[in-house]
Write an enzyme that holds these catalytic residues in place. Structure first.
Site, PDB file in Angstrom:
ATOM      1  N   LYS A  55       0.817  -1.226   0.000  1.00  0.00           N
ATOM      2  CA  LYS A  55       0.000   0.000   0.000  1.00  0.00           C
ATOM      3  C   LYS A  55       0.847   1.272   0.000  1.00  0.00           C
ATOM      4  CE  LYS A  55      -3.831  -2.430   2.109  1.00  0.00           C
ATOM      5  NZ  LYS A  55      -4.807  -2.549   3.192  1.00  0.00           N
ATOM      6  N   ASP A  91     -10.108   1.558   3.153  1.00  0.00           N
ATOM      7  CA  ASP A  91     -10.060   0.656   4.315  1.00  0.00           C
ATOM      8  C   ASP A  91     -10.756   1.244   5.545  1.00  0.00           C
ATOM      9  OD1 ASP A  91      -8.768  -1.588   3.302  1.00  0.00           O
ATOM     10  OD2 ASP A  91      -6.763  -0.830   3.747  1.00  0.00           O
TER      11      ASP A  91
HETATM   12  P1  NAP Z   1       1.365  -4.039   8.233  1.00  0.00           P
HETATM   13  O1  NAP Z   1       1.371  -2.711   7.544  1.00  0.00           O
HETATM   14  O2  NAP Z   1       2.387  -5.047   7.917  1.00  0.00           O
HETATM   15  O3  NAP Z   1       1.387  -3.728   9.813  1.00  0.00           O
HETATM   16  C1  NAP Z   1       1.467  -4.750  10.727  1.00  0.00           C
HETATM   17  C2  NAP Z   1       1.349  -4.186  12.150  1.00  0.00           C
HETATM   18  O4  NAP Z   1       1.212  -5.293  13.014  1.00  0.00           O
HETATM   19  C3  NAP Z   1       2.554  -3.394  12.622  1.00  0.00           C
HETATM   20  O5  NAP Z   1       2.116  -2.375  13.486  1.00  0.00           O
HETATM   21  C4  NAP Z   1       3.361  -4.443  13.374  1.00  0.00           C
HETATM   22  O6  NAP Z   1       4.129  -3.912  14.442  1.00  0.00           O
HETATM   23  C5  NAP Z   1       2.262  -5.281  13.972  1.00  0.00           C
HETATM   24  N1  NAP Z   1       2.695  -6.663  14.186  1.00  0.00           N
HETATM   25  C6  NAP Z   1       3.035  -7.566  13.238  1.00  0.00           C
HETATM   26  N2  NAP Z   1       3.345  -8.736  13.807  1.00  0.00           N
HETATM   27  C7  NAP Z   1       3.213  -8.554  15.148  1.00  0.00           C
HETATM   28  C8  NAP Z   1       3.402  -9.401  16.277  1.00  0.00           C
HETATM   29  N3  NAP Z   1       3.793 -10.666  16.128  1.00  0.00           N
HETATM   30  N4  NAP Z   1       3.169  -8.884  17.502  1.00  0.00           N
HETATM   31  C9  NAP Z   1       2.790  -7.599  17.652  1.00  0.00           C
HETATM   32  N5  NAP Z   1       2.585  -6.755  16.630  1.00  0.00           N
HETATM   33  C10 NAP Z   1       2.801  -7.230  15.381  1.00  0.00           C
HETATM   34  O7  NAP Z   1      -0.037  -4.768   7.994  1.00  0.00           O
HETATM   35  P2  NAP Z   1      -1.440  -4.100   7.672  1.00  0.00           P
HETATM   36  O8  NAP Z   1      -1.578  -3.852   6.228  1.00  0.00           O
HETATM   37  O9  NAP Z   1      -1.659  -2.954   8.589  1.00  0.00           O
HETATM   38  O10 NAP Z   1      -2.437  -5.311   7.998  1.00  0.00           O
HETATM   39  C11 NAP Z   1      -2.650  -5.715   9.317  1.00  0.00           C
HETATM   40  C12 NAP Z   1      -3.712  -6.808   9.326  1.00  0.00           C
HETATM   41  O11 NAP Z   1      -4.967  -6.262   8.929  1.00  0.00           O
HETATM   42  C13 NAP Z   1      -3.422  -7.960   8.369  1.00  0.00           C
HETATM   43  O12 NAP Z   1      -3.776  -9.171   8.981  1.00  0.00           O
HETATM   44  C14 NAP Z   1      -4.342  -7.690   7.203  1.00  0.00           C
HETATM   45  O13 NAP Z   1      -4.715  -8.867   6.521  1.00  0.00           O
HETATM   46  C15 NAP Z   1      -5.543  -7.087   7.933  1.00  0.00           C
HETATM   47  N6  NAP Z   1      -6.359  -6.267   7.051  1.00  0.00           N
HETATM   48  C16 NAP Z   1      -7.677  -6.574   6.941  1.00  0.00           C
HETATM   49  C17 NAP Z   1      -8.478  -5.813   6.135  1.00  0.00           C
HETATM   50  C18 NAP Z   1      -9.936  -6.149   6.021  1.00  0.00           C
HETATM   51  O14 NAP Z   1     -10.569  -5.684   5.076  1.00  0.00           O
HETATM   52  N7  NAP Z   1     -10.496  -6.905   6.953  1.00  0.00           N
HETATM   53  C19 NAP Z   1      -7.958  -4.726   5.427  1.00  0.00           C
HETATM   54  C20 NAP Z   1      -6.607  -4.427   5.570  1.00  0.00           C
HETATM   55  C21 NAP Z   1      -5.807  -5.208   6.382  1.00  0.00           C
HETATM   56  P3  NAP Z   1       5.534  -3.164  14.209  1.00  0.00           P
HETATM   57  O15 NAP Z   1       5.184  -1.771  13.810  1.00  0.00           O
HETATM   58  O16 NAP Z   1       6.176  -3.268  15.525  1.00  0.00           O
HETATM   59  O17 NAP Z   1       6.234  -3.945  13.119  1.00  0.00           O
END
Ligand code: NAP
Length: 283
Positions: A55, A91
């Site tokens: 993104k 989103d």
């Molecule tokens: P991202 O940009 O990769 O961000 C991941 C976040 O999660 C970061 O803040 C990271 O922390 C934290 N994180 C990752 N692994 C972790 C762990 N083991 N323990 C604690 N914190 C952890 O991902 P994203 O795009 O925001 O997506 C996040 C989730 O939302 C995904 O599962 C995605 O599939 C879901 N999502 C769903 C929808 C929907 O329509 N339902 C839409 C978008 C996203 P750090 O900053 O410390 O690395």
């Protein structure tokens, strides 16, 4: 790519709308986003839905950003106008629509805690602030990213810790923790057009990002993860009396909003919901 239901939802919507359009998923590797967007121009693809982790790269590669995408520095929806690509973000609005329609929860005046500070968290943080939340507290593993994400909510945003969960009306789990099957480094960009099958995946993560004993009745706990529909955190939250909402509603509503931007026509949300509910049972 395996974890994305979006092409299924888009195609169900196009069928219901009587449009001769098709949505196909493409696997795009890190660094290839500019090339993928150049292909969008060359192939005449009308719209793209962009998933994690592309993104931010997509936001840097389009010709123009909506004010919201500019503020988030992230794009999940691209619309082609002739040769120009406009990047937008659906989103956050999709999440708030899901809150309202699926959980009968209005964020106005509510204390919100968001766990995570990535692209999805930032979109949700901004949308909650725009929807009139009283406060948006960001709890994240990496402090600097929490600071940056909290700033997206302006004066309503602050950085907090697990201790803030108790007083929250809404707790949003916005990390990949609890997601089954696929996440991480390869990611995907979905497109409408002609595609090829793609696979990716890592082992299921059954861990909890939060001690569930911090959750209580009277709270709504929302997980952005939609596969599985009931994550370990939601199961634990429900066992402690909290209301829960999975990520499918956000997925459906953000996809519906994207379709509306691409086609200029209202999307058949109910039909998309039907397909979304049935999809996990088919997989
Ligand atoms: P991202 O940009 O990769 O961000 C991941 C976040 O999660 C970061 O803040 C990271 O922390 C934290 N994180 C990752 N692994 C972790 C762990 N083991 N323990 C604690 N914190 C952890 O991902 P994203 O795009 O925001 O997506 C996040 C989730 O939302 C995904 O599962 C995605 O599939 C879901 N999502 C769903 C929808 C929907 O329509 N339902 C839409 C978008 C996203 P750090 O900053 O410390 O690395």
């Amino acid at each position: 790519m395996k974890h994305s239901l979006s092409p299924l939802l888009h195609n169900a919507a196009f069928d219901a709308m009587g449009l001769d359009w098709v949505s196909v998923g493409f696997e795009v590797h890190a660094g290839d986003v500019p090339a993928a967007l150049a292909s969008m121009r060359a192939l005449g693809i009308a719209g793209l839905s962009v998933t994690t982790p592309h993104k931010e790269a997509a936001a840097q590669s389009v010709d123009e950003l909506s004010p919201l995408a500019q503020a988030l520095r992230a794009v999940n929806c691209i619309v082609r106008h002739d040769d120009r690509l406009l990047g937008d973000s659906t989103d956050g609005e999709g999440f708030v629509l899901a809150l309202r329609h699926e959980a009968s929860f209005d964020p106005a005046g509510k204390r919100c805690v968001v766990l995570g500070a990535g692209g999805a968290a930032r979109a949700v943080i901004r949308a909650l602030a725009d929807a009139g939340a009283a406060r948006v507290t960001v709890v994240n593993r990496t402090h600097e990213r929490a600071v940056s994400a909290a700033a997206v909510a302006g004066a309503l945003g602050r950085v907090g810790s697990d201790r803030d969960v108790d007083e929250a009306d809404l707790v949003v789990q916005a990390t990949p923790v609890g997601m089954a099957g696929a996440h991480g480094t390869s990611g995907s960009t979905e497109s409408m057009g002609v595609g090829r099958p793609a696979t990716s995946g890592v082992a299921e993560n059954e861990a909890l990002v939060l001690d569930p004993d911090l959750l209580r009745s009277g709270q709504l706990v929302a997980d952005l993860v939609y596969h599985p529909p009931v994550t370990p955190l939601l199961r634990a939250a429900g066992e402690r009396g909290a209301n829960t909402m999975g990520g499918l509603g956000m997925l459906v509503h953000q996809a519906a909003l994207a379709i509306e931007r691409w086609t200029g026509t209202p999307a058949p949300v109910e039909e998309m919901w039907r397909v979304a509910r049935e999809a996990p049972r088919r997989s």
